[in-house]
Scaffold this active site. Sequence first.
Site, PDB file in Angstrom:
ATOM      1  N   LYS A   1     -13.402   0.926   6.178  1.00  0.00           N
ATOM      2  CA  LYS A   1     -12.853   1.039   7.537  1.00  0.00           C
ATOM      3  C   LYS A   1     -12.000   2.297   7.674  1.00  0.00           C
ATOM      4  CE  LYS A   1     -10.574  -2.900   7.878  1.00  0.00           C
ATOM      5  NZ  LYS A   1     -10.820  -3.510   6.556  1.00  0.00           N
TER       6      LYS A   1
ATOM      7  N   ARG B   1      -6.244  -9.698  12.212  1.00  0.00           N
ATOM      8  CA  ARG B   1      -6.666 -10.189  10.902  1.00  0.00           C
ATOM      9  C   ARG B   1      -6.626 -11.712  10.825  1.00  0.00           C
ATOM     10  NH1 ARG B   1      -5.430  -5.454   7.750  1.00  0.00           N
ATOM     11  NH2 ARG B   1      -5.812  -5.609   5.531  1.00  0.00           N
TER      12      ARG B   1
ATOM     13  N   ARG C   1     -12.081   2.570  -8.283  1.00  0.00           N
ATOM     14  CA  ARG C   1     -10.850   3.228  -7.813  1.00  0.00           C
ATOM     15  C   ARG C   1      -9.689   2.931  -8.777  1.00  0.00           C
ATOM     16  NH1 ARG C   1      -9.860   1.511  -1.784  1.00  0.00           N
ATOM     17  NH2 ARG C   1     -12.101   1.597  -1.678  1.00  0.00           N
TER      18      ARG C   1
ATOM     19  N   ARG D   1      -4.883   1.488 -13.424  1.00  0.00           N
ATOM     20  CA  ARG D   1      -4.121   0.238 -13.377  1.00  0.00           C
ATOM     21  C   ARG D   1      -5.012  -0.929 -12.934  1.00  0.00           C
ATOM     22  NH1 ARG D   1      -2.619   1.720  -7.939  1.00  0.00           N
ATOM     23  NH2 ARG D   1      -1.762  -0.309  -7.453  1.00  0.00           N
TER      24      ARG D   1
ATOM     25  N   ARG E   1      -6.770 -10.508  -1.899  1.00  0.00           N
ATOM     26  CA  ARG E   1      -7.067  -9.974  -0.562  1.00  0.00           C
ATOM     27  C   ARG E   1      -8.436 -10.447  -0.081  1.00  0.00           C
ATOM     28  NH1 ARG E   1      -6.568  -3.807  -0.276  1.00  0.00           N
ATOM     29  NH2 ARG E   1      -6.309  -4.167   1.921  1.00  0.00           N
TER      30      ARG E   1
HETATM   31  P1  AMP Z   1      -4.688  -2.440   5.053  1.00  0.00           P
HETATM   32  O1  AMP Z   1      -4.317  -1.028   4.800  1.00  0.00           O
HETATM   33  O2  AMP Z   1      -5.268  -2.650   6.443  1.00  0.00           O
HETATM   34  O3  AMP Z   1      -5.593  -3.013   4.004  1.00  0.00           O
HETATM   35  O4  AMP Z   1      -3.340  -3.283   5.020  1.00  0.00           O
HETATM   36  C1  AMP Z   1      -2.535  -3.342   3.872  1.00  0.00           C
HETATM   37  C2  AMP Z   1      -1.704  -4.619   3.882  1.00  0.00           C
HETATM   38  O5  AMP Z   1      -0.849  -4.629   5.044  1.00  0.00           O
HETATM   39  C3  AMP Z   1      -2.508  -5.906   3.987  1.00  0.00           C
HETATM   40  O6  AMP Z   1      -2.985  -6.345   2.743  1.00  0.00           O
HETATM   41  C4  AMP Z   1      -1.482  -6.847   4.595  1.00  0.00           C
HETATM   42  O7  AMP Z   1      -0.551  -7.287   3.629  1.00  0.00           O
HETATM   43  C5  AMP Z   1      -0.738  -5.949   5.566  1.00  0.00           C
HETATM   44  N1  AMP Z   1      -1.384  -5.970   6.907  1.00  0.00           N
HETATM   45  C6  AMP Z   1      -2.019  -4.937   7.553  1.00  0.00           C
HETATM   46  N2  AMP Z   1      -2.474  -5.323   8.750  1.00  0.00           N
HETATM   47  C7  AMP Z   1      -2.143  -6.629   8.891  1.00  0.00           C
HETATM   48  C8  AMP Z   1      -2.357  -7.603   9.904  1.00  0.00           C
HETATM   49  N3  AMP Z   1      -3.029  -7.322  11.030  1.00  0.00           N
HETATM   50  N4  AMP Z   1      -1.848  -8.850   9.692  1.00  0.00           N
HETATM   51  C9  AMP Z   1      -1.171  -9.148   8.572  1.00  0.00           C
HETATM   52  N5  AMP Z   1      -0.950  -8.298   7.577  1.00  0.00           N
HETATM   53  C10 AMP Z   1      -1.427  -7.036   7.718  1.00  0.00           C
END
Ligand code: AMP
Length: 195
Positions: free
Chosen positions: A13, A88, A127, A133, A144
């Site tokens: 994404k 999300r 990655r 790590r 996740r």
């Molecule tokens: P991302 O870069 O989109 O993978 O987001 C990194 C982390 O930020 C995620 O694993 C969540 O912990 C938090 N996060 C980002 N967007 C959301 C969302 N819409 N709702 C809840 N947590 C979020």
Amino acid sequence: MIVVLFGPPGSGKGTQAQTVASRLGVPHVATGDILRAEVASGSELGREAEPIMRSGHLVSDDLMVRIIEQRLRQPDARNGALLDGFPRTVPQAQALDAMLTRGGRAVGVVLALRVGDDELRRRVQHRAEVEGRTDDTMTAFDERLRTYASETAPVLDYYRSRGTRIAEVDGVGGVDEVTERITAALAPDGAGASR
Ligand code: AMP
């Protein structure tokens, strides 16, 4: 034009978002980036979010809805936005719909990137090895993926039940190849678009 870029962690994404947003002429709004900027600035919000993000869990709906509401109010988002990483959860999707309806707007299309779990794990493993790590990273990544399956995947069913246009795109392939598939799918009679 509000476009939701949807897909599991590691589906590309973030890699696609900038190009797609500029082709659409709308800002790229990534909630993960907004949160990471808060963490980097050492703000109270950042200090609260940091351990949650590190564990692979989700930050609260309430906080995320407030963040997105504020962001979509900015002048550059007047004509739309490409949302990356939001909504999300189903409650976030419902709150987004309510917020957009109040402003006479709606989600125009959900662009869903399809990548299988095995390919996702291969990408993250690669990655992690580069960064050196592996264990930590893979444990958090698996969390996740679980969170995605239980909390985020139902968001697509929510949009399907609302009759929102959903464009599904195969996310496996070269970066440019996937960008072209996305562009084709976003055309009004887009190839691969489905309801
Ligand atoms: P991302 O870069 O989109 O993978 O987001 C990194 C982390 O930020 C995620 O694993 C969540 O912990 C938090 N996060 C980002 N967007 C959301 C969302 N819409 N709702 C809840 N947590 C979020």
